[in-house]
Design a protein around this motif. Structure first.
Motif, PDB file in Angstrom:
ATOM      1  N   ARG A   1     -13.653  17.012  23.236  1.00 49.56           N
ATOM      2  CA  ARG A   1     -12.762  18.076  23.695  1.00 49.56           C
ATOM      3  C   ARG A   1     -11.656  17.471  24.551  1.00 49.56           C
ATOM      4  O   ARG A   1     -11.905  16.530  25.308  1.00 49.56           O
ATOM      5  N   VAL A   2     -10.444  18.007  24.410  1.00 45.38           N
ATOM      6  CA  VAL A   2      -9.304  17.517  25.184  1.00 45.38           C
ATOM      7  C   VAL A   2      -8.551  18.722  25.743  1.00 45.38           C
ATOM      8  O   VAL A   2      -8.109  19.590  24.988  1.00 45.38           O
ATOM      9  N   ASN A   3      -8.440  18.775  27.052  1.00 46.07           N
ATOM     10  CA  ASN A   3      -7.725  19.845  27.740  1.00 46.07           C
ATOM     11  C   ASN A   3      -6.826  19.251  28.810  1.00 46.07           C
ATOM     12  O   ASN A   3      -6.930  18.060  29.129  1.00 46.07           O
ATOM     13  N   THR A   4      -5.968  20.090  29.376  1.00 43.91           N
ATOM     14  CA  THR A   4      -5.114  19.647  30.478  1.00 43.91           C
ATOM     15  C   THR A   4      -5.276  20.571  31.671  1.00 43.91           C
ATOM     16  O   THR A   4      -5.588  21.753  31.528  1.00 43.91           O
ATOM     17  N   ILE A   5      -5.060  20.004  32.839  1.00 41.43           N
ATOM     18  CA  ILE A   5      -4.878  20.770  34.071  1.00 41.43           C
ATOM     19  C   ILE A   5      -3.403  20.643  34.415  1.00 41.43           C
ATOM     20  O   ILE A   5      -2.851  19.540  34.422  1.00 41.43           O
ATOM     21  N   SER A   6      -2.777  21.769  34.695  1.00 42.42           N
ATOM     22  CA  SER A   6      -1.368  21.770  35.082  1.00 42.42           C
ATOM     23  C   SER A   6      -1.222  22.307  36.503  1.00 42.42           C
ATOM     24  O   SER A   6      -1.177  23.523  36.725  1.00 42.42           O
ATOM     25  N   PRO A   7      -1.155  21.406  37.461  1.00 34.94           N
ATOM     26  CA  PRO A   7      -1.012  21.819  38.860  1.00 34.94           C
ATOM     27  C   PRO A   7       0.372  22.386  39.158  1.00 34.94           C
ATOM     28  O   PRO A   7       1.351  22.079  38.481  1.00 34.94           O
ATOM     29  N   GLY A   8       0.411  23.168  40.227  1.00 30.63           N
ATOM     30  CA  GLY A   8       1.674  23.588  40.820  1.00 30.63           C
ATOM     31  C   GLY A   8       2.106  22.552  41.839  1.00 30.63           C
ATOM     32  O   GLY A   8       1.659  21.395  41.798  1.00 30.63           O
ATOM     33  N   TYR A   9       2.947  22.965  42.774  1.00 27.82           N
ATOM     34  CA  TYR A   9       3.401  22.033  43.806  1.00 27.82           C
ATOM     35  C   TYR A   9       2.231  21.656  44.716  1.00 27.82           C
ATOM     36  O   TYR A   9       1.511  22.512  45.202  1.00 27.82           O
ATOM     37  N   ILE A  10       2.066  20.344  44.923  1.00 26.50           N
ATOM     38  CA  ILE A  10       0.949  19.805  45.695  1.00 26.50           C
ATOM     39  C   ILE A  10       1.490  19.041  46.907  1.00 26.50           C
ATOM     40  O   ILE A  10       2.463  18.284  46.789  1.00 26.50           O
ATOM     41  N   VAL A  11       0.843  19.187  48.045  1.00 25.97           N
ATOM     42  CA  VAL A  11       1.180  18.397  49.231  1.00 25.97           C
ATOM     43  C   VAL A  11       0.535  17.029  49.067  1.00 25.97           C
ATOM     44  O   VAL A  11      -0.693  16.903  49.033  1.00 25.97           O
TER      45      VAL A  11
ATOM     46  N   ILE B   1       0.944  17.964  27.657  1.00 19.82           N
ATOM     47  CA  ILE B   1       0.284  19.210  27.247  1.00 19.82           C
ATOM     48  C   ILE B   1       0.194  19.281  25.720  1.00 19.82           C
ATOM     49  O   ILE B   1      -0.864  19.605  25.165  1.00 19.82           O
ATOM     50  N   GLN B   2       1.272  18.957  25.037  1.00 17.14           N
ATOM     51  CA  GLN B   2       1.261  18.982  23.571  1.00 17.14           C
ATOM     52  C   GLN B   2       0.390  17.866  23.005  1.00 17.14           C
ATOM     53  O   GLN B   2      -0.302  18.057  22.002  1.00 17.14           O
ATOM     54  N   LEU B   3       0.407  16.712  23.639  1.00 15.50           N
ATOM     55  CA  LEU B   3      -0.453  15.606  23.220  1.00 15.50           C
ATOM     56  C   LEU B   3      -1.917  16.039  23.264  1.00 15.50           C
ATOM     57  O   LEU B   3      -2.672  15.784  22.318  1.00 15.50           O
ATOM     58  N   ALA B   4      -2.319  16.712  24.326  1.00 20.02           N
ATOM     59  CA  ALA B   4      -3.709  17.159  24.447  1.00 20.02           C
ATOM     60  C   ALA B   4      -4.078  18.111  23.313  1.00 20.02           C
ATOM     61  O   ALA B   4      -5.174  18.014  22.752  1.00 20.02           O
ATOM     62  N   ARG B   5      -3.178  19.021  22.959  1.00 22.02           N
ATOM     63  CA  ARG B   5      -3.461  19.943  21.855  1.00 22.02           C
ATOM     64  C   ARG B   5      -3.691  19.180  20.554  1.00 22.02           C
ATOM     65  O   ARG B   5      -4.609  19.485  19.796  1.00 22.02           O
ATOM     66  N   ASN B   6      -2.834  18.218  20.306  1.00 24.68           N
ATOM     67  CA  ASN B   6      -2.943  17.457  19.063  1.00 24.68           C
ATOM     68  C   ASN B   6      -4.179  16.568  19.042  1.00 24.68           C
ATOM     69  O   ASN B   6      -4.841  16.455  18.005  1.00 24.68           O
ATOM     70  N   LEU B   7      -4.500  15.939  20.166  1.00 21.82           N
ATOM     71  CA  LEU B   7      -5.702  15.121  20.229  1.00 21.82           C
ATOM     72  C   LEU B   7      -6.940  15.988  20.065  1.00 21.82           C
ATOM     73  O   LEU B   7      -7.903  15.580  19.408  1.00 21.82           O
ATOM     74  N   ALA B   8      -6.928  17.183  20.637  1.00 21.09           N
ATOM     75  CA  ALA B   8      -8.056  18.112  20.485  1.00 21.09           C
ATOM     76  C   ALA B   8      -8.258  18.439  19.010  1.00 21.09           C
ATOM     77  O   ALA B   8      -9.401  18.456  18.524  1.00 21.09           O
TER      78      ALA B   8
ATOM     79  N   THR C   1     -11.113  23.728  24.106  1.00 17.49           N
ATOM     80  CA  THR C   1     -10.402  22.492  23.775  1.00 17.49           C
ATOM     81  C   THR C   1      -8.980  22.853  23.366  1.00 17.49           C
ATOM     82  O   THR C   1      -8.710  23.953  22.904  1.00 17.49           O
ATOM     83  N   GLY C   2      -8.075  21.923  23.605  1.00 16.52           N
ATOM     84  CA  GLY C   2      -6.670  22.156  23.281  1.00 16.52           C
ATOM     85  C   GLY C   2      -6.000  23.144  24.211  1.00 16.52           C
ATOM     86  O   GLY C   2      -4.943  23.679  23.906  1.00 16.52           O
ATOM     87  N   ALA C   3      -6.601  23.380  25.367  1.00 17.92           N
ATOM     88  CA  ALA C   3      -6.091  24.383  26.301  1.00 17.92           C
ATOM     89  C   ALA C   3      -5.462  23.737  27.525  1.00 17.92           C
ATOM     90  O   ALA C   3      -5.804  22.617  27.897  1.00 17.92           O
TER      91      ALA C   3
END
Length: 145
Positions: free
Chosen positions: A73-83, A57-64, A132-134
């Motif tokens: 643009r550089v962003n992240t998806i942060s999933p919850g628990y996945i089956v 997550i921090q890497l994406a902010r810095n790359l953005a 971006t950076g989100a």
């Protein structure tokens, strides 16, 4: 864990950005974080995983910040628990997690991989052209408690 989740992601993103810059063609990168990069998982001992996802997550902010001038643009998806096949194995070893994990979010259920497609398409498309950076957390409300 850090080598795959942070170093591997960094090297892959760097290789893609080099080509985008070389071709003078911006674009969008979506890195996969995790809600575990934002919160400690109750009842789980997983500091290396959580630290690695916080690193993504921090890497994406810095790359953005670094690549924005190139139209990247550089962003992240942060999933919850996945089956997944991996979590199915965890449920066999720790059956209580099949009940505890869904109860830890506001929707009272686990997610499935197909539920992240829309978020990925959004972040890769022009619909998110000023984003971006989100970190787009898709966790059923787990972190909002």
């Amino acid at each position: 864990m850090m080598a795959v989740n942070v170093t591997g992601v960094f090297m892959t993103a760097q290789a893609v950005a080099r080509q985008m810059i070389k071709r003078k063609q911006g674009g969008s990168l979506v890195l996969i974080g995790s809600m575990s990069g934002t919160v400690a998982n109750r009842g789980l001992i997983c500091p290396a995983y959580n630290a690695s996802k916080a690193g993504v997550i921090q890497l994406a902010r810095n790359l953005a910040a670094e690549w924005g001038e190139h139209g990247i643009r550089v962003n992240t998806i942060s999933p919850g628990y996945i089956v997944t096949a991996m979590t199915a194995g965890l449920f066999d070893a720790f059956p209580e997690r099949r009940k505890d994990w869904p109860n830890a979010n506001m929707l009272g259920r686990l997610s499935y991989p197909n539920e992240y497609r829309g978020a990925a398409v959004f972040l890769l498309s022009d619909a998110s052209s000023f984003m971006t950076g989100a970190d787009l957390r898709v966790d059923g409300g787990h972190c909002a408690w």
